[in-house]
Motif scaffolding. Structure first.
Motif, PDB file in Angstrom:
ATOM      1  N   THR A  30     -56.275  31.933  34.246  1.00 14.03           N
ATOM      2  CA  THR A  30     -57.282  32.477  33.344  1.00 14.03           C
ATOM      3  C   THR A  30     -56.630  33.437  32.353  1.00 14.03           C
ATOM      4  N   GLY A  31     -57.370  33.741  31.296  1.00 10.84           N
ATOM      5  CA  GLY A  31     -56.888  34.687  30.298  1.00 10.84           C
ATOM      6  C   GLY A  31     -57.830  34.692  29.118  1.00 10.84           C
ATOM      7  N   ARG A  32     -57.592  35.628  28.188  1.00  7.70           N
ATOM      8  CA  ARG A  32     -58.465  35.756  27.023  1.00  7.70           C
ATOM      9  C   ARG A  32     -57.926  35.043  25.794  1.00  7.70           C
ATOM     10  N   ASN A  33     -56.609  34.884  25.735  1.00  8.09           N
ATOM     11  CA  ASN A  33     -55.975  34.399  24.513  1.00  8.09           C
ATOM     12  C   ASN A  33     -55.718  32.894  24.577  1.00  8.09           C
ATOM     13  N   ALA A  34     -56.574  32.108  23.926  1.00  9.03           N
ATOM     14  CA  ALA A  34     -56.462  30.648  23.976  1.00  9.03           C
ATOM     15  C   ALA A  34     -55.191  30.156  23.291  1.00  9.03           C
ATOM     16  N   ASP A  35     -54.762  30.825  22.218  1.00  3.95           N
ATOM     17  CA  ASP A  35     -53.544  30.412  21.515  1.00  3.95           C
ATOM     18  C   ASP A  35     -52.320  30.569  22.407  1.00  3.95           C
ATOM     19  N   VAL A  36     -52.229  31.720  23.085  1.00  2.00           N
ATOM     20  CA  VAL A  36     -51.124  31.939  24.014  1.00  2.00           C
ATOM     21  C   VAL A  36     -51.193  30.929  25.157  1.00  2.00           C
ATOM     22  N   ALA A  37     -52.397  30.667  25.638  1.00  2.00           N
ATOM     23  CA  ALA A  37     -52.574  29.718  26.739  1.00  2.00           C
ATOM     24  C   ALA A  37     -52.052  28.330  26.364  1.00  2.00           C
ATOM     25  N   ARG A  38     -52.334  27.901  25.131  1.00  4.20           N
ATOM     26  CA  ARG A  38     -51.853  26.584  24.695  1.00  4.20           C
ATOM     27  C   ARG A  38     -50.328  26.518  24.724  1.00  4.20           C
ATOM     28  N   SER A  39     -49.676  27.594  24.296  1.00  2.00           N
ATOM     29  CA  SER A  39     -48.213  27.600  24.312  1.00  2.00           C
ATOM     30  C   SER A  39     -47.675  27.575  25.742  1.00  2.00           C
ATOM     31  N   ILE A  40     -48.376  28.226  26.664  1.00  2.00           N
ATOM     32  CA  ILE A  40     -47.966  28.229  28.075  1.00  2.00           C
ATOM     33  C   ILE A  40     -48.119  26.836  28.673  1.00  2.00           C
ATOM     34  N   VAL A  41     -49.235  26.179  28.375  1.00  2.00           N
ATOM     35  CA  VAL A  41     -49.476  24.823  28.874  1.00  2.00           C
ATOM     36  C   VAL A  41     -48.408  23.873  28.341  1.00  2.00           C
ATOM     37  N   LEU A  42     -48.083  23.981  27.058  1.00  2.00           N
ATOM     38  CA  LEU A  42     -47.088  23.093  26.448  1.00  2.00           C
ATOM     39  C   LEU A  42     -45.692  23.315  27.029  1.00  2.00           C
ATOM     40  N   ALA A  43     -45.384  24.565  27.379  1.00  2.00           N
ATOM     41  CA  ALA A  43     -44.042  24.889  27.883  1.00  2.00           C
ATOM     42  C   ALA A  43     -43.892  24.622  29.380  1.00  2.00           C
ATOM     43  N   ALA A  44     -44.985  24.381  30.078  1.00  2.00           N
ATOM     44  CA  ALA A  44     -44.927  24.157  31.524  1.00  2.00           C
ATOM     45  C   ALA A  44     -44.245  22.831  31.833  1.00  2.00           C
ATOM     46  N   GLU A  45     -43.409  22.833  32.862  1.00  2.00           N
ATOM     47  CA  GLU A  45     -42.707  21.608  33.248  1.00  2.00           C
ATOM     48  C   GLU A  45     -43.636  20.613  33.928  1.00  2.00           C
ATOM     49  N   LYS A  46     -44.708  21.114  34.542  1.00  2.00           N
ATOM     50  CA  LYS A  46     -45.693  20.256  35.195  1.00  2.00           C
ATOM     51  C   LYS A  46     -47.087  20.672  34.726  1.00  2.00           C
ATOM     52  N   PRO A  47     -48.082  19.769  34.829  1.00  2.00           N
ATOM     53  CA  PRO A  47     -49.416  20.072  34.303  1.00  2.00           C
ATOM     54  C   PRO A  47     -50.032  21.336  34.908  1.00  2.00           C
ATOM     55  N   VAL A  48     -50.611  22.155  34.054  1.00  2.00           N
ATOM     56  CA  VAL A  48     -51.357  23.342  34.474  1.00  2.00           C
ATOM     57  C   VAL A  48     -52.665  23.361  33.692  1.00  2.00           C
ATOM     58  N   GLU A  49     -53.658  24.060  34.225  1.00  2.00           N
ATOM     59  CA  GLU A  49     -54.977  24.084  33.591  1.00  2.00           C
ATOM     60  C   GLU A  49     -55.359  25.508  33.224  1.00  2.00           C
ATOM     61  N   PHE A  50     -55.879  25.681  32.018  1.00  2.00           N
ATOM     62  CA  PHE A  50     -56.306  26.996  31.540  1.00  2.00           C
ATOM     63  C   PHE A  50     -57.828  27.090  31.530  1.00  2.00           C
ATOM     64  N   VAL A  51     -58.337  28.251  32.004  1.00  2.00           N
ATOM     65  CA  VAL A  51     -59.760  28.539  31.977  1.00  2.00           C
ATOM     66  C   VAL A  51     -59.956  29.851  31.217  1.00  2.00           C
ATOM     67  N   PRO A  52     -60.543  29.813  30.009  1.00  2.00           N
ATOM     68  CA  PRO A  52     -60.751  31.066  29.268  1.00  2.00           C
ATOM     69  C   PRO A  52     -61.723  31.974  29.995  1.00  2.00           C
ATOM     70  N   LEU A  53     -61.348  33.242  30.126  1.00  2.00           N
ATOM     71  CA  LEU A  53     -62.181  34.188  30.876  1.00  2.00           C
ATOM     72  C   LEU A  53     -61.801  35.612  30.480  1.00  2.00           C
ATOM     73  N   GLU A  54     -62.806  36.437  30.236  1.00  3.43           N
ATOM     74  CA  GLU A  54     -62.575  37.844  29.938  1.00  3.43           C
ATOM     75  C   GLU A  54     -63.226  38.688  31.029  1.00  3.43           C
ATOM     76  N   HIS A  55     -62.405  39.325  31.837  1.00  4.72           N
ATOM     77  CA  HIS A  55     -62.919  40.127  32.941  1.00  4.72           C
ATOM     78  C   HIS A  55     -63.815  41.250  32.418  1.00  4.72           C
TER      79      HIS A  55
END
Length: 334
Positions: A30-55
């Motif tokens: 989870t996280g607030r920054n969708a742009d950063v999340a996209r870069s993390i997903v692209l750089a991951a060696e294996k599939p990961v899933e992002f869920v936008p969430l603001e605590h």
């Protein structure tokens, strides 16, 4: 295992996402920054899933419970980490987020919670060597420390089979956007002021060592209480020597000058007073941030070594070198 990581778009969070996915786990973050999340997903060696969430937002608790369904482990690394900020901001980011995490664990019967805390809860404006996890804690030197203490109390009271609290000291490494920029700003100062002669012994932790501690924590058997561990590189270094190492690796000319601590502390008090009238402004340094470079704080790692089997996998020198190389590859200005 299915692992949910809160704060996955943060500095430590992204390393947890990448390395736990690389190990073959099913990772959601989870996280607030969708742009950063996209870069993390692209750089991951294996599939990961992002869920936008603001605590702390209206629907955060419901969203977290929904996305954590079926999770085996929840790693709570979401936090506001700063030497300065409002009580509301720290309560929302550090305490409310922990309440939401605990509610999700209870709702979905998640058997393992790993909470990333901080040794700032030990700090008391004096030299502290070989700090053990069970020492009596001060009331908290700033809003950050107080919020992390409160979050720990919530975790300790929770009915979750395995609860682990990690207290890593001064995490640094690639993508660090908190500690490293502040240290580099000090180095660029010109004539770097050394407080108390630069003799304070500092503990630091390369980010991969924190991830290593998380991996070891996942393997622990459930216990009747909360397992609490200090984490660091286990290589205390004098402040003056740390500055010299960093200046060399980052290619920054270093000139130092001894300054009386009481003068710097007085100046920090004045800056803090001024900042109270400018809510959006963070002073360049605070009493706390100065004191962490003036007073020794080293952690006893005996419990982590004996119970977790923890031993740093990256040395301090290697960590500084890796960080400097990454910094230069990114074309960042040291």
């Amino acid at each position: 295992m299915k692992i949910l990581i809160t704060g996955g778009t943060g500095f430590l969070g992204r390393h947890l996402v990448w390395q736990l996915a690389r190990d073959g786990h099913e990772v959601l973050f989870t996280g607030r920054n969708a742009d950063v999340a996209r870069s993390i997903v692209l750089a991951a060696e294996k599939p990961v899933e992002f869920v936008p969430l603001e605590h702390g937002s209206k629907h955060a608790g419901v969203q977290l419970q929904a996305c954590s369904t079926g999770a085996d482990v929840l790693v709570h690394s979401a936090a506001l980490t700063s030497p300065w900020g409002s009580q509301f901001a720290f309560q929302n980011a550090n305490v409310a987020s922990t309440s939401e995490v605990l509610a999700a664990c209870h709702a979905n019967a998640i058997p393992c919670l790993i909470n990333i805390s901080s040794p700032s809860i030990y700090f008391n404006f004096c030299d502290q060597l070989g700090i053990r996890e069970d020492i009596a804690l001060p009331s908290g030197v700033n809003e950050y420390a107080r919020s992390k203490q409160e979050a720990e109390r919530l975790v300790m009271a929770a009915a979750i089979p395995l609860r682990v609290i990690l207290r890593p000291r001064a995490i640094f490494g690639p993508w660090d956007n908190a500690l490293l920029p502040r240290l580099l700003r000090l180095l660029r100062y010109g004539r770097l002021p050394l407080l108390r002669g630069g003799r304070a012994l500092l503990d630091m932790t390369y980010v991969d060592n924190v991830v290593h501690a998380v991996k070891l924590s996942i393997k622990l058997a459930p216990s009747n209480g909360t397992e609490v561990f200090n984490i660091s590189n286990g290589e205390p270094i004098a402040a003056a020597d740390l500055f010299a190492k960093m200046a060399e690796q980052f290619g920054i000319p270093l000139q130092t000058v001894n300054r009386p601590y009481f003068v710097a502390d007085l100046f920090a008090r004045l800056l803090e007073c001024a900042a109270k009238f400018r809510p959006q402004w963070e002073p360049p340094f605070t009493r706390y941030s100065l004191a962490t470079l003036a007073y020794s704080q080293t952690l006893d790692l005996s419990r982590a070594r004996e119970v977790l089997g923890y031993s740093p996998i990256v040395t301090l020198d290697e960590g500084i070198d890796r960080t400097a190389q990454w910094w230069k590859q990114q074309g960042l200005q040291a």
